[in-house]
Design an enzyme around this catalytic site. Sequence first.
Site, mmCIF file in Angstrom:
data_model
loop_
_atom_site.group_PDB
_atom_site.id
_atom_site.type_symbol
_atom_site.label_atom_id
_atom_site.label_comp_id
_atom_site.label_asym_id
_atom_site.label_seq_id
_atom_site.Cartn_x
_atom_site.Cartn_y
_atom_site.Cartn_z
ATOM 1 N N TRP A 31 -3.228 5.160 -10.244
ATOM 2 C CA TRP A 31 -1.936 4.527 -9.986
ATOM 3 C C TRP A 31 -1.592 3.485 -11.039
ATOM 4 C CZ3 TRP A 31 1.208 7.228 -7.434
ATOM 5 C CH2 TRP A 31 0.732 8.121 -6.456
ATOM 6 N N ASP B 232 0.423 -4.424 -7.889
ATOM 7 C CA ASP B 232 0.747 -3.344 -6.968
ATOM 8 C C ASP B 232 -0.273 -3.398 -5.831
ATOM 9 O OD1 ASP B 232 1.074 -0.984 -5.577
ATOM 10 O OD2 ASP B 232 0.786 0.339 -7.300
ATOM 11 N N LYS C 237 1.161 2.834 3.764
ATOM 12 C CA LYS C 237 -0.285 2.824 3.968
ATOM 13 C C LYS C 237 -0.668 1.932 5.153
ATOM 14 C CE LYS C 237 -0.664 4.902 -0.111
ATOM 15 N NZ LYS C 237 -1.002 6.316 -0.295
#
Length: 361
Positions: free
Chosen positions: A102, A172, A196
């Site tokens: 990511w 992030d 999430k």
Amino acid sequence: MTRKLNFYAGPSVLPLEVFEEIQKNMVEYGDSGLSLIETSHRSATYDEVHMGAISLIRELFAVPDNYKVLLLGGGATLQFGMIPMNFLPKDGHCDFVVSGSWSKKAYDDAKKIGSVNVLFDGKSEGYVSLPDAGDVKPSDGSSYVYITSNETIGGVQWKDWPDTGDVPLFCDMSSDIMSHPVPVEKFGLIYAGAQKNLGPAGVTIVIVRDDILERCADGLPAYLDYRTHANKDSLYNTPPVFPIWAMKLVLERMKRIGGIEAMAKHNRDKASLVYDVIDGSDGFYRCPVDERYRSEMNVVFRLPSEDLEKAFVAEATSKGMMGLKGHRSVGGCRASLYNSMTVEGAGELAEFMKGFMKEKR
């Protein structure tokens, strides 16, 4: 209905009581005569939901007064480009810690906007470790330092935070936000997709310090300028109403059960159940991640062979434990233990792992 155990990396498990509250109020919200998802986002009815969600984020995450909380669409992936568009000057550069898939995607997008300096790249080791936080120092003239707090694919998670001095730290936190306390004041900007730990897909939280907003580039399209949303309380355009409502319900539940401190203990307990099986298996299960940086959200592990891994996933699925196959880019197995996964659910997985090992060893 018999609910299965959701170990998928996302969208994640949500509390049953939240689903029941949504079900109860989906057709008619309260006594309004309308569903919330067809109610004007300029109405007092929706305003209570919208501002209530922002207020809960501030309270539970201990967001200082000199930060704005934004609720945006576009998913966390939009932030890969939106951040450098706003904060990476054409004649400047930023710094990146590339710790997994990511952060690599964010790095690739940032390079399309401007110059990026890499402080650390874990690719050569297979993204199984992180640099010591004290070793992460911004380069001269850097506009910001970018990190990813938890890599869902590789299963590495920061346990401490770099001190970047006057250079703002951007992060992030999509896969571990509100899973444990965070000193928000150490960051210039934090963002996270909700799907999430906090709700369904569709809304992204951005927490940004006021002085950082003053650095936004001029001339951007309105939606891509953070100041547009900060100045309008994230109501510049129609917000993602349903995900925000669901997130508010999740946050209300979190507050009822003790807030982030309680959530942190809850998550440590769950992760320990699974890691204890791995560490006590005499090599039958193996976690490739540096033990110092093992994720409490995404437990990755291998078995002695790919055939055994396939059998493990198939048998677990037949017993109602879903989503244990590792990401296609790395293989193996992965158990995602986000906020709303219960200790009982993690315990059921741990017991299955013990039984599978006893049978197959």
